[in-house]
Write an enzyme that holds these catalytic residues in place. Structure first.
Site, PDB file in Angstrom:
ATOM      1  N   GLU A 113       0.823  -1.214   0.000  1.00 13.20           N
ATOM      2  CA  GLU A 113       0.000   0.000   0.000  1.00 13.20           C
ATOM      3  C   GLU A 113       0.854   1.260   0.000  1.00 13.20           C
ATOM      4  O   GLU A 113       0.335   2.370   0.116  1.00 13.20           O
ATOM      5  CB  GLU A 113      -0.939  -0.007   1.209  1.00 13.20           C
ATOM      6  N   ASN A 152      -0.741  -7.630  -3.998  1.00 12.26           N
ATOM      7  CA  ASN A 152      -1.373  -6.718  -4.941  1.00 12.26           C
ATOM      8  C   ASN A 152      -0.372  -5.770  -5.600  1.00 12.26           C
ATOM      9  O   ASN A 152       0.612  -5.358  -4.983  1.00 12.26           O
ATOM     10  CB  ASN A 152      -2.454  -5.894  -4.236  1.00 12.26           C
ATOM     11  N   ASP A 196      -7.572  -5.434  -5.018  1.00 10.59           N
ATOM     12  CA  ASP A 196      -6.658  -5.716  -3.903  1.00 10.59           C
ATOM     13  C   ASP A 196      -6.789  -7.154  -3.427  1.00 10.59           C
ATOM     14  O   ASP A 196      -6.850  -7.431  -2.230  1.00 10.59           O
ATOM     15  CB  ASP A 196      -6.885  -4.752  -2.726  1.00 10.59           C
TER      16      ASP A 196
END
Length: 601
Positions: free
Chosen positions: A194, A277, A319
């Site tokens: 992230e 991801n 995701d």
């Protein structure tokens, strides 16, 4: 003279190989002693199965608390303890304390390690300050700290033998995963998908801490450690297989984090793990398949070179991290004996592959509510063989930026997150803790800044339409891709499962219950409410002739981030806070190891 030197070199290499093999054989042998729990995964196959059967389906209802231990830390307690002989090793979330407890001396604390870490690493940790456990090998306990420091501790004294820096928190890289000792190396992944990191799997020398190799998830061939023999679904991946699927230099901030579990087949000498991801969560900003994020990797642990890869979710739009565990089993499919790898992906599909070749054998939904795909193309003659068929109604890419796509199942936290499943060779079934959750997903344009969140999507989460339960605990036949039985749970089942030779399967709930169910039928046989929600993994061991079951409770993780971090905005915690708001009615923060046994009489 050249022949003499060559012979000397080959002799030395052979001796080193034997030495490595001996160390590997020793740890493998130790893992097969059901009295101990010497690896974070239980064994190299990641089966989380124990042959212990003193506690069984007939008497498990009599379980009682034998002893408890407070870790002195709140927030999410993932992972579980190691047990080696009379010693138990317990870890905590940040600041990542380690306790060595002597089980033969009334659970005396022999030593404690408490690292001094910069608290500024906390806001860089995506989904709580969790740590998934310790590893053991060469007389050392290995810990991956939040600040990415890999630490080797003397198992007897707690003294630091060596440290190695595995990443840079300033760029958003953090340490949450459990190391794995394989031969003369310690393998460890990295978190930070992230934050737009270029993620990797790294191997360190077990004696010195020197970096042996590092394989990135995306980038040039020499960085991702592939060669002309590396295959995907039986075909060579070819030159620049990753670079061709990214726009420009986007691969440098491409994500593909590796914070999940690691498996190993000593016979094939292959290590298996998953990459997560791609960055950002806005698929419009990264056209292409984004290889090799969302991928199962099979690597040689000596060199790091990949033998085969399989990308489960090309150009991820939701995701659906691919980091979940790879469970290794030997079973027969259609009358043919196979060395299998089974993986329950975040995307809601349960995969079975031949772990020798990477051949895809089964890919089926393990929650019927999964609706982003109609299934995987299993036609080997098709140009899209092995790819999921994406349904337009769930495509955040087709809908585009600033458009809220509603009713996507599963939610970003997947039909299963990192909470590991278990496999029983007795029933040949997998026992899977699952999330039964859907979401609304709205991507938006985001700019990259090192060390800052690189997400680019707003989410909200809720149960599937018509349902009130947010979790199921299921038994799965990996040969056929079918659910055998399923138990509903009010909230997601965020703990790891344990299967035993006693015909019992254990798991924990977010409300804090340890539950025991019949391995064949799923019938509930026992439950006990621990002090806090359980996101830890259930383990078992034997000491003094008695079998024990142990589990960490301490609510947190992604599902419990609202409680753990005191968040109230429904879209906070990447959408989880609103979905799990009712959890605060059933549990509170904690940090306790609870150990169970049968009554003495």
């Amino acid at each position: 003279m050249r022949k003499v030197l060559l012979a000397t070199f080959l002799g030395s290499a052979a001796a080193l190989a034997v030495g490595s093999a001996s160390a590997n054989d020793e740890l493998n042998k130790m893992s097969q002693n059901p009295k101990d729990w010497v690896m974070p995964t239980g064994d190299y196959a990641n089966s989380r199965y124990s042959k212990l059967n003193q506690i069984n389906a007939q008497n498990v209802g009599k379980l009682q608390v034998a002893w408890t231990f407070s870790t002195g830390v709140l927030r999410g307690h993932e992972g579980g303890p190691l047990v080696i002989g009379n010693m138990m090793y317990v870890h905590t979330p940040f600041p990542n304390k380690v306790y060595a407890i002597d089980l033969s001396q009334e659970n005396k604390i022999v030593w404690k390690y408490e690292p001094k870490q910069d608290p500024n690493v906390i806001p860089v940790m995506c989904c709580d300050t969790v740590n998934r456990g310790l590893a053991f090998g060469d007389g050392k306990i290995f810990l991956h700290q939040a600040d990415t420091t890999l630490v080797a501790l003397d198992a007897k004294t707690g003294e630091v033998a060596w440290t190695a820096k595995n990443g840079d928190p300033g760029k958003g890289e953090t340490g949450t995963s459990a190391p794995m000792v394989i031969k003369d190396k310690v393998l460890i992944g990295i978190s930070g998908g992230e934050f737009g990191v270029q993620a990797h799997m790294s191997a360190y020398d077990i004696k010195t801490g020197k970096l042996a190799w590092r394989g990135f998830s995306e980038g040039p061939d020499d960085q991702i450690l592939v060669d002309d023999k590396t295959t995907a679904l039986g075909k060579p991946i070819g030159k620049d297989s990753s670079l061709k699927t990214w726009q420009g230099d986007q691969w440098k901030i491409g994500g593909g984090a590796t914070w999940g579990w690691i498996s190993y087949d000593p016979e094939l000498n292959l290590v298996y793990y998953g990459s997560g991801n791609p960055s950002t969560w806005n698929p419009k900003q990264r056209p292409g398949d984004n290889k090799w994020s969302m991928t199962i990797w099979a690597r040689n642990p000596d060199t790091g070179v990949a033998k085969w890869v399989y990308q489960m979710t090309p150009h991820d739009e939701w995701d659906y991290d691919g980091v979940n565990e790879m469970i290794l089993s030997d079973q027969s499919i259609n009358g043919q004996a196979r060395k299998l790898l089974t993986h329950f992906d975040r995307n809601g599909l349960g995969y079975t592959l031949d772990r020798t070749t990477g051949e895809l054998l089964v890919a089926e939904k393990y929650d019927p509510k999964v609706n982003w795909t109609s299934g995987v193309d299993m036609d080997k003659n098709s140009a899209t063989y092995g790819r999921p068929k994406v349904l337009d109604a769930a495509s955040t890419d087709k809908a585009g930026e600033d458009h809220n796509v509603k009713g996507i199942c599963p939610a970003a936290l997947g039909t299963k997150d990192e909470q590991p499943a278990a496999y029983s060779p007795d029933t040949q079934l997998f026992y899977v803790p699952t999330n039964h959750v859907c979401m609304d997903y709205e991507p938006f344009k985001v700019s990259y800044t090192a060390g800052q969140p690189y997400v680019g999507a707003t989410l909200s989460m809720y149960p599937p339409q018509g349902d009130t339960n947010m979790g199921n605990f299921i038994a799965w036949d990996g040969k056929t891709g079918k659910i055998v039985w399923s138990n509903k749970e009010q909230f997601s089942v965020w703990s790891g499962a344990l299967a035993t030779g006693g015909g019992v399967v254990f798991y924990g709930t977010l409300e804090g219950y340890l539950k025991a169910v019949d391995a064949k039928t799923g019938k509930e046989l026992y439950k006990f409410k621990t002090p806090s929600g359980i996101i830890g993994n259930v383990t078992t061991y034997e000491n003094g002739g008695k079998q024990y079951v142990a589990v960490l409770s301490g609510v947190g993780g992604w599902a419990g981030i609202g409680l753990a971090a005191g968040l109230t905005d429904p879209t906070a915690g990447l959408g989880a806070v609103g979905g799990y708001a009712a959890l605060s009615n059933y549990t509170a923060l904690g940090g306790t190891l609870t150990v169970f046994s049968l009554p003495t009489n």
